[in-house]
Design an enzyme around this catalytic site. Sequence first.
Site, PDB file in Angstrom:
ATOM      1  N   ALA A  66       0.862  -1.179   0.000  1.00  0.00           N
ATOM      2  CA  ALA A  66       0.000   0.000   0.000  1.00  0.00           C
ATOM      3  C   ALA A  66       0.901   1.232   0.000  1.00  0.00           C
ATOM      4  O   ALA A  66       2.068   1.160   0.389  1.00  0.00           O
ATOM      5  CB  ALA A  66      -0.896  -0.021   1.231  1.00  0.00           C
ATOM      6  N   GLY A 110       0.541  -4.909   0.911  1.00  0.00           N
ATOM      7  CA  GLY A 110      -0.653  -4.966   0.067  1.00  0.00           C
ATOM      8  C   GLY A 110      -0.391  -5.634  -1.271  1.00  0.00           C
ATOM      9  O   GLY A 110      -1.309  -6.177  -1.899  1.00  0.00           O
ATOM     10  N   GLU A 113      -0.676  -9.205  -0.599  1.00  0.00           N
ATOM     11  CA  GLU A 113      -2.110  -9.443  -0.344  1.00  0.00           C
ATOM     12  C   GLU A 113      -2.909  -9.445  -1.650  1.00  0.00           C
ATOM     13  O   GLU A 113      -3.813 -10.260  -1.832  1.00  0.00           O
ATOM     14  CB  GLU A 113      -2.633  -8.375   0.629  1.00  0.00           C
ATOM     15  CG  GLU A 113      -2.033  -8.560   2.019  1.00  0.00           C
ATOM     16  CD  GLU A 113      -2.261  -7.376   2.944  1.00  0.00           C
ATOM     17  OE1 GLU A 113      -2.066  -6.223   2.506  1.00  0.00           O
ATOM     18  OE2 GLU A 113      -2.653  -7.596   4.099  1.00  0.00           O
ATOM     19  N   GLU A 133       4.675  -4.933   7.151  1.00  0.00           N
ATOM     20  CA  GLU A 133       3.930  -3.861   7.830  1.00  0.00           C
ATOM     21  C   GLU A 133       4.435  -3.612   9.246  1.00  0.00           C
ATOM     22  O   GLU A 133       4.428  -2.482   9.734  1.00  0.00           O
ATOM     23  CB  GLU A 133       2.428  -4.190   7.874  1.00  0.00           C
ATOM     24  CG  GLU A 133       1.724  -4.066   6.538  1.00  0.00           C
ATOM     25  CD  GLU A 133       1.763  -5.338   5.690  1.00  0.00           C
ATOM     26  OE1 GLU A 133       2.588  -6.227   5.970  1.00  0.00           O
ATOM     27  OE2 GLU A 133       0.966  -5.420   4.739  1.00  0.00           O
TER      28      GLU A 133
HETATM   29  N1  CAA Z   1       4.610   3.217  -0.688  1.00  0.00           N
HETATM   30  C1  CAA Z   1       5.032   4.395  -1.191  1.00  0.00           C
HETATM   31  N2  CAA Z   1       6.195   4.532  -1.851  1.00  0.00           N
HETATM   32  C2  CAA Z   1       6.962   3.452  -2.010  1.00  0.00           C
HETATM   33  C3  CAA Z   1       6.588   2.195  -1.508  1.00  0.00           C
HETATM   34  C4  CAA Z   1       5.338   2.098  -0.836  1.00  0.00           C
HETATM   35  N3  CAA Z   1       4.873   0.941  -0.351  1.00  0.00           N
HETATM   36  N4  CAA Z   1       7.560   1.306  -1.797  1.00  0.00           N
HETATM   37  C5  CAA Z   1       8.515   1.977  -2.466  1.00  0.00           C
HETATM   38  N5  CAA Z   1       8.150   3.296  -2.604  1.00  0.00           N
HETATM   39  C6  CAA Z   1       8.882   4.359  -3.251  1.00  0.00           C
HETATM   40  C7  CAA Z   1      10.060   4.809  -2.424  1.00  0.00           C
HETATM   41  O1  CAA Z   1       9.674   5.721  -1.429  1.00  0.00           O
HETATM   42  C8  CAA Z   1      10.931   5.426  -3.487  1.00  0.00           C
HETATM   43  O2  CAA Z   1      10.426   6.700  -3.772  1.00  0.00           O
HETATM   44  P1  CAA Z   1      11.444   7.969  -3.914  1.00  0.00           P
HETATM   45  O3  CAA Z   1      12.260   7.653  -5.139  1.00  0.00           O
HETATM   46  O4  CAA Z   1      10.524   9.125  -4.092  1.00  0.00           O
HETATM   47  O5  CAA Z   1      12.269   7.989  -2.666  1.00  0.00           O
HETATM   48  C9  CAA Z   1      10.696   4.540  -4.705  1.00  0.00           C
HETATM   49  O6  CAA Z   1       9.456   3.880  -4.460  1.00  0.00           O
HETATM   50  C10 CAA Z   1      11.763   3.484  -4.893  1.00  0.00           C
HETATM   51  O7  CAA Z   1      11.887   2.759  -3.668  1.00  0.00           O
HETATM   52  P2  CAA Z   1      13.279   2.531  -2.919  1.00  0.00           P
HETATM   53  O8  CAA Z   1      14.225   3.645  -3.200  1.00  0.00           O
HETATM   54  O9  CAA Z   1      12.975   2.256  -1.480  1.00  0.00           O
HETATM   55  O10 CAA Z   1      13.771   1.215  -3.678  1.00  0.00           O
HETATM   56  P3  CAA Z   1      14.763   0.089  -3.130  1.00  0.00           P
HETATM   57  O11 CAA Z   1      15.065  -0.763  -4.304  1.00  0.00           O
HETATM   58  O12 CAA Z   1      15.907   0.692  -2.385  1.00  0.00           O
HETATM   59  O13 CAA Z   1      13.919  -0.742  -2.050  1.00  0.00           O
HETATM   60  C11 CAA Z   1      11.952  -1.885  -1.230  1.00  0.00           C
HETATM   61  C12 CAA Z   1      12.819  -1.519  -2.454  1.00  0.00           C
HETATM   62  C13 CAA Z   1      12.735  -2.829  -0.314  1.00  0.00           C
HETATM   63  C14 CAA Z   1      10.729  -2.614  -1.778  1.00  0.00           C
HETATM   64  C15 CAA Z   1      11.543  -0.633  -0.452  1.00  0.00           C
HETATM   65  O14 CAA Z   1      11.041   0.338  -1.370  1.00  0.00           O
HETATM   66  C16 CAA Z   1      10.493  -0.854   0.597  1.00  0.00           C
HETATM   67  O15 CAA Z   1      10.802  -1.369   1.663  1.00  0.00           O
HETATM   68  N6  CAA Z   1       9.253  -0.440   0.307  1.00  0.00           N
HETATM   69  C17 CAA Z   1       8.151  -0.509   1.271  1.00  0.00           C
HETATM   70  C18 CAA Z   1       7.654  -1.930   1.462  1.00  0.00           C
HETATM   71  C19 CAA Z   1       6.578  -1.953   2.515  1.00  0.00           C
HETATM   72  O16 CAA Z   1       6.796  -1.678   3.677  1.00  0.00           O
HETATM   73  N7  CAA Z   1       5.340  -2.334   2.120  1.00  0.00           N
HETATM   74  C20 CAA Z   1       4.198  -2.416   3.024  1.00  0.00           C
HETATM   75  C21 CAA Z   1       3.344  -1.189   2.890  1.00  0.00           C
HETATM   76  S1  CAA Z   1       2.065  -1.097   4.119  1.00  0.00           S
HETATM   77  C22 CAA Z   1       0.803  -2.068   3.525  1.00  0.00           C
HETATM   78  O17 CAA Z   1       0.891  -2.641   2.454  1.00  0.00           O
HETATM   79  C23 CAA Z   1      -0.436  -2.142   4.383  1.00  0.00           C
HETATM   80  C24 CAA Z   1      -1.431  -3.158   3.978  1.00  0.00           C
HETATM   81  O18 CAA Z   1      -1.355  -4.309   4.335  1.00  0.00           O
HETATM   82  C25 CAA Z   1      -2.612  -2.794   3.195  1.00  0.00           C
END
Ligand code: CAA
Length: 259
Positions: A66, A110, A113, A133
């Site tokens: 998400a 998400g 999911e 999460e």
């Molecule tokens: N939401 C918003 N933006 C996101 C994102 C997310 N879930 N995942 C990645 N991005 C964005 C980053 O912020 C980044 O944006 P900027 O260039 O503006 O900084 C861009 O995408 C590229 O990401 P990274 O620079 O972080 O890329 P990476 O290759 O270094 O890392 C990753 C990849 C390990 C997937 C890392 O991006 C990450 O950990 N992302 C979040 C994963 C996460 O926590 N997901 C769970 C979300 S909560 C949820 O889903 C709730 C639910 O159950 C409904």
Amino acid sequence: MTAFEHIIVESKGAVGIVKINRPKMLNALSFDVFSEIATAIDDLEEDDAIGCIVVTGDEKAFAAGADIKEMQPKKFIDMFSQDFMDIGGDRVTTCKKPTIAAVSGYALGGGCELAMMCDIIIASDTAKFGQPEITLGTIPGLGGTQRLTRAVGKSKAMDLCLTGRMMDAAEAERSGLVSRIFPADKLMEEVLAIADKIAAMSRPVAAMAKSAVNRALETSLAEGMNVEGDLFHATFALEDRAEGMAAFIDKRKPNFRNR
Ligand code: CAA
């Protein structure tokens, strides 16, 4: 067909493809993305030409979860008043047509999911699944604690939900989350071949098979056997059942007409 901002919807033969298209944000699933996916499923479900739906992302990410930037300022009342379900976040699960998640790269939160809402998950060898999460101070909100536990069992689901770690495609296949793995550059070709094969089956029979398998997750064995028996008997009311068996006996391909 409806115009979309964050997804690309196309059809190849009898297969509908929903491709999440926010590559700069690793296909993060904002409310708008979930809502567009729900509309696309509505459209494809209504389209008689479509027999199977593939949900996918790009090589780097199926979806990294998400949209954290969108969720960050929200308070309890915001999420409670309009949650993912309200905007059709779970719509893929109510689709009667067979659905396949074609997963390359990250399928996190998400994203994992959304993949689990599909009937089949097919992964590339680069896929990474996880429910991170907890590292954000929250928990999965679209089935991560429920569908993952049913798919991989309690110990691994706890491991993933409590540590937030990712599992690779091989571990996901071993655990039963993923049905098959292909090299990343062959993923779509292979998934489309599988989707084509499913789309060529009798549509009502595919819907019955899907419904019966899904009941296995919701009910007792005895009740599930009753449901399966009823649906099995119901296939004998279809011309397609007669055609399927006649084609076998005649040593030819069946010509299913979806009735
Ligand atoms: N939401 C918003 N933006 C996101 C994102 C997310 N879930 N995942 C990645 N991005 C964005 C980053 O912020 C980044 O944006 P900027 O260039 O503006 O900084 C861009 O995408 C590229 O990401 P990274 O620079 O972080 O890329 P990476 O290759 O270094 O890392 C990753 C990849 C390990 C997937 C890392 O991006 C990450 O950990 N992302 C979040 C994963 C996460 O926590 N997901 C769970 C979300 S909560 C949820 O889903 C709730 C639910 O159950 C409904």
